[in-house]
Motif scaffolding. Structure first.
Motif: not given
Length: 504
Positions: A29-30, A157-161, A224-225
């Motif tokens: 879903g990215k 923030l959509f994924g890792p940091s 959601t993004e």
């Protein structure tokens, strides 16, 4: 370079990483980083910097980060977006330089900086080039700190940091996190097990819900993004482009009106209903809604003008202030003061929590930090005592001693060192215990409570000029609009010094 060759290179760079990485992201879903940028900014407004960074290397288009300037709702911004299809969005030397440059540009031009983060952290293979030097990764954080309070900084923030990269969101004003994909952590689950022996997962240790509901590092938990990007856009809509200007005004809307406020101070009620009833309809934008819920903070508009709201909420922990709620208030008050946003305090607070557990957590230190922020805030600030303001809770909610532009009480308000029950017990405990007859004891306690209530009667406090006025709930909004307007041109000097020593 020939025109065709240049176009081919441009297309290759703009395509990002290999198709298999695009497919893997889509399955989760990215969106592609460039799609995120397009959703954030006004169509056709984006101007990219450093497109050809590391263009001669194999498989490193734009060196894994997109940077540039654009407009959002017609207002200029700068932005960066990690491309997780390129080495999982990890940082190389040119990645770091691009990020530093775009933050410097935002700071120099006085426009907001937006971070669209999705990164596995530093490339260990490139550590000498990117990590230790004067223009290394540390310079990103130095530049963010320098810009803090000068320009708005917002992160989606959509994924890792990961690892040191986790500090990019931490230095932002707000962080919107996508549940299920976003995470922040200093050490991966494998590293944690190796160092401490703890077996965990990235989601359990640093997932979006953890940071939005438990640690307080995240501000908006998003499904959601698109929702995360919308949160960033909405955040920016309440703030000026920099500390030198005023928040933008919007079209005024009517209020919906206050709900009935229970007179019994022990009856819990949701202060958010009061907030929404006071503000322009639909304008309340709550921040950190899932963390330290005994205190509600957020932006809204009164007659079209931005205000920041700090409100106790007795629906959660009775509205008592704890370590986390003190920190939540401190940061929000500093944010509003930095960007010229007037502050509205709605008090219904029994005070700070007591007991050995919170003392060991440093409740005094955290409470002092909150009171410091209230003291140092020089924007217009108004305290409304809705039901009660007891003990240091009155101080923490910008009570009369903290130079509010007004202290307003509703007819239900009580201001005292403590509530009647606690006060009578504190003063007369031995005498109460010595009365053997149950009815006589109850009558004595009731009489002393009534005496105490008369002593702290709100009209007495108004007659002593402790509060500036007492108003009916229906008249409160109009009173606030007029008083904030009168305070708009106030002198904002505070103290002769470079900066205070915050009791962190």
């Amino acid at each position: 370079m020939e025109g065709d060759a240049l176009n081919q290179t441009r297309k290759r760079v703009e395509a990002g990483g290999a198709e298999k990485y695009h497919a893997a992201n889509a399955a989760r879903g990215k969106l592609f980083a460039r799609e995120r940028v397009a959703l954030l900014v006004d169509e056709g407004s984006f101007v990219e910097d450093g497109l050809f960074a590391n263009a001669l290397a194999d498989g490193l288009p734009a060196d894994g980060v997109i940077t540039g300037s654009a407009t959002v709702d017609g207002r200029p911004v700068c932005l960066m977006a990690n491309d997780s299809t390129v080495k999982a969005g990890s940082w190389g030397a040119r990645t770091v330089e691009k990020i530093i440059r775009i933050i410097e540009k935002a700071y120099a031009t006085g426009v907001p900086m937006v971070y669209l983060v999705d990164s596995a952290g530093a490339r260990i293979t490139d550590q000498v080039e990117l990590f230790p030097g004067r223009r290394g990764a540390g310079r990103i954080f130095h530049t963010q700190v320098r810009a803090s309070g000068s320009i708005p900084q917002a992160c989606a923030l959509f994924g890792p940091s990961a690892a040191g990269g986790a500090y990019i969101p931490a230095f932002c004003d707000v962080v919107a996190m996508v549940e299920g994909n976003a995470s922040m952590y200093l050490g991966s689950d494998r590293m944690v097990e190796m160092v401490t022996g703890e077996k965990t997962t990235l989601e359990a240790m640093g997932g979006a819900r953890v940071h939005c509901a438990e640690s307080g590092v995240g501000h908006f938990l998003c499904k959601t993004e698109q929702e995360a990007i919308d949160a960033v856009r909405r955040y920016l809509s309440y703030l000026p482009s920099s500390w030198t200007s005023e928040p933008p005004a919007a079209e005024a809307r009517a209020e919906t009106g206050l709900p009935e406020i229970p007179g019994n101070e022990r009856q819990a009620f949701d202060m958010r209903k009061v907030v929404k009833g006071l503000l322009d309809e639909g304008s309340f934008f709550e921040i950190q809604a899932l963390w330290a819920r005994e205190l509600t903070v957020g932006f809204g508009r009164l007659d079209g003008r931005t205000v920041g709201v700090v409100a106790n909420n007795s629906m959660f922990k009775g509205g008592v202030l704890f370590v986390d709620s003190a920190d939540k208030a401190t940061r929000f008050v500093q944010l509003c003061d930095a960007f010229n946003v007037p502050l509205l305090f709605l008090a219904d607070v029994p005070g700070f929590m007591v007991g050995s557990a919170v003392e060991k957590q440093g409740i005094i230190r955290h409470g002092a930090k909150m009171i410091t922020a209230i003291s140092e805030a020089t924007v217009p600030k108004i305290c409304v005592v809705v039901r009660k303001a007891y003990g240091a809770g009155l101080y923490a909610m910008a009570g009369p001693g903290f130079e509010p532009d007004a202290t307003i009480a509703l007819p239900t308000a009580k201001i005292a060192v403590m509530g009647a029950e606690a006060a009578v017990n504190a003063v007369y405990a031995n005498k109460i215990a010595a009365i053997a007859d149950e009815d006589e004891r109850a009558a004595f306690v009731a009489a002393k409570r009534a005496e105490y209530e008369r002593d702290i009667d709100i009209m007495r406090l108004a007659s002593e000029l402790v509060v500036d006025t007492v108003v009916e709930p229906a008249a409160l909004r109009g009173e606030l609009v007029r008083r904030f307007a009168a305070a708009r041109t106030k002198d904002r000097a505070f103290s002769r010094r470079r900066h205070g020593v915050t009791p962190v």
